[in-house]
Design an enzyme around this catalytic site. Sequence first.
Site, PDB file in Angstrom:
ATOM      1  N   HIS A 293      71.129  66.476  60.429  1.00  0.00           N
ATOM      2  CA  HIS A 293      71.383  67.790  59.843  1.00  0.00           C
ATOM      3  C   HIS A 293      70.902  68.885  60.789  1.00  0.00           C
ATOM      4  O   HIS A 293      70.485  68.611  61.918  1.00  0.00           O
ATOM      5  CB  HIS A 293      70.679  67.910  58.492  1.00  0.00           C
ATOM      6  CG  HIS A 293      71.343  67.126  57.395  1.00  0.00           C
ATOM      7  ND1 HIS A 293      71.987  67.715  56.325  1.00  0.00           N
ATOM      8  CD2 HIS A 293      71.475  65.791  57.207  1.00  0.00           C
ATOM      9  CE1 HIS A 293      72.471  66.788  55.530  1.00  0.00           C
ATOM     10  NE2 HIS A 293      72.173  65.602  56.046  1.00  0.00           N
TER      11      HIS A 293
ATOM     12  N   GLU B  96      76.597  72.320  60.056  1.00  0.00           N
ATOM     13  CA  GLU B  96      75.447  71.824  60.817  1.00  0.00           C
ATOM     14  C   GLU B  96      75.985  70.847  61.861  1.00  0.00           C
ATOM     15  O   GLU B  96      76.241  69.682  61.568  1.00  0.00           O
ATOM     16  CB  GLU B  96      74.441  71.179  59.866  1.00  0.00           C
ATOM     17  CG  GLU B  96      73.893  72.186  58.853  1.00  0.00           C
ATOM     18  CD  GLU B  96      73.051  71.563  57.749  1.00  0.00           C
ATOM     19  OE1 GLU B  96      72.650  70.380  57.895  1.00  0.00           O
ATOM     20  OE2 GLU B  96      72.787  72.247  56.741  1.00  0.00           O
TER      21      GLU B  96
ATOM     22  N   GLU C 146      66.406  66.809  60.847  1.00  0.00           N
ATOM     23  CA  GLU C 146      66.849  68.188  61.063  1.00  0.00           C
ATOM     24  C   GLU C 146      66.677  68.477  62.556  1.00  0.00           C
ATOM     25  O   GLU C 146      65.573  68.415  63.089  1.00  0.00           O
ATOM     26  CB  GLU C 146      66.017  69.156  60.225  1.00  0.00           C
ATOM     27  CG  GLU C 146      66.107  68.921  58.724  1.00  0.00           C
ATOM     28  CD  GLU C 146      67.328  69.584  58.101  1.00  0.00           C
ATOM     29  OE1 GLU C 146      68.094  70.237  58.843  1.00  0.00           O
ATOM     30  OE2 GLU C 146      67.501  69.461  56.878  1.00  0.00           O
TER      31      GLU C 146
END
Length: 463
Positions: free
Chosen positions: A203, A99, A290
Site C-alpha cells: 500500500h 496507491e 505501507e
Amino acid sequence: MSRLKCVNIGAQLMLLLVLLKMLTVINVAALDFRHHNQRDIENIMRNLTIEFPHLTDMYSIGKSVRGADLWVIVVGVNASQHHPLIPNVKLVANMHGNEVVGRELVLHLAEHLLLEYGKNESLTRFLNTTHVHIMPTMNPDGYEMSVEGSCDGLIGRANALGYDLNRNFPDELSKFADPEQKETHLVRDWLHSTHFVLSVNLHGGALVVNYPFDSFPGVNSRRYSKSPDDDVFRQLSLIYSRTHPTMHLGSSCGDSFEDGITNGADWYPVYGGMQDYLYKNASGYQVLVELSCCKYPRAQMLRGFWERHRDALINLMFAVHMGVKGLIFGQSQYSDSLFLPLEGATVMVKGRESIQFKSTKYGEYFKLLLPGEYVLLVRHPCYVPVEIPFEVQGSAVTRLDVRLFSSDCFQSPAAMATATVKLEDIPSSESWHQRNGKESCMRLKNTVLVHLLCSVVIAMLFL
C-alpha cells in the site's frame, strides 16, 4: 517447386520469425522507472515469460468490473507445476488504485529475481525452493481514475463501483458488510485454490509494516489485537523494517511507530481486510507494507523507492522458510500399511489453537514459527488425533511428516448411512473448520467407494 526454392522460402520464414520476436520482445534488463499502465504490465510480464520460460509462468485470475485482467506472474523453478512442500509466496500491489508505488516495485522485483538467478547464490537457492506469485494490480480500474502527483486523497482508491477492496472481505466481526465485489471474489477464490504460506500486501500513504489482527470484536476504537502468532508477525514485520534504511527509525509521514511496525488494530481498526481473512480462513500469514508517504509520486522518484525497498522485500520473502512443514498421510481402510496424502486435516500448534490451518489437497501443511520447542496437534474426524513434540532451529525449516491412523470413520454401508444423517444435523453454531472437516471425511468415503466399484468392474471385464 524445386527443392532449392523450398529451402529459400523456409530460410525466409525463419528470418521473419526472428525479426518478429525482436520487435515484440523487450530487453527485460532495460525495464524503466516510470508508471506502467495495464497494457504495459501485461507486455512486461509476457516478455519475462518468453525470456525466462524455465523460471516463470503467467496467468489471470479473472477480470475486474471494467474487464481488465488481474494478471499474476510466478517466478521460480518449474513455476507452472506444483511440487510438494515448495511454498508459495504472494505479493499483491495496488489494492487501492491510487496507491501505485507497489505495482512498480513488484515488476522490478520480478525482473531482479530472474536476472540474478544463477548469479546470486541466495536468490538462486530461494527460487529453487520457492514459487513467488506477483500481482502488480488488484484494482486496475481504480488506477485508471488516479492522478500522478496526488499524494493524498481518495480519487481512484476504490474500485469502479466505489467500494474499498480492503474493507470487502468476509469478516465475522463486521456489522455492516458491503456487497462482495468482483475483484474480492476472484482473489478469495485464488487464496483458496492456491495455498499461500506467506503474503505481502503493498500500500501507500505511510511508511510502516502493519500486522494482524486488524480488528477486534465489540469496540470500534484503537486497541492492540493480538493474534496467536503475534511473535511470528512481529518478527516478519521487523525483518522488513530493519532492512529498510529508514523505516525502522519509526518516524515518517507525520506518524510515529516503534521500530517502524504496528499492530493493525492498534493503528486503526479495519473490518473486512484481506490479511485477517487470509490468516483466519486460508491457512497463511500476511503483512501489509505501507511503502511511501506519497500515494502516487512522480515517476522520477520510483528508482529511489526501489533501491530502498528491494532488500527488505527479498529478506521478507526468505522468511517463508522458517518454522515447520510436512506431509500428512491418512491410513487406508483397505490396507493397514498404505497411507495416502490427506486433505482437510486440521493443523494447530499447542497454545495457538484458536487459528486452525488445513492441510492442502496434497497433504501439505506449513506453520511459520520462531526457534523453540512446540507441540503439533493434528485432527481429522476420520482419524485418531495426534500430538507430536518438535523443535524449530534458527537455521532451517523443520520437516515433520505425520501419519494418522483410521478411527471409526470407515464403516459398513448401514453405518455410513447413519453417519450421513448425523452430518445433515450440524448445529448452526458449528465452526466452518468443523463442517469442512466432516465434509472432507464424506468426500473421502465417496472417493474410496468409487475406486472400489471401478476395481470390481475392471476385474469382471477380465474374468
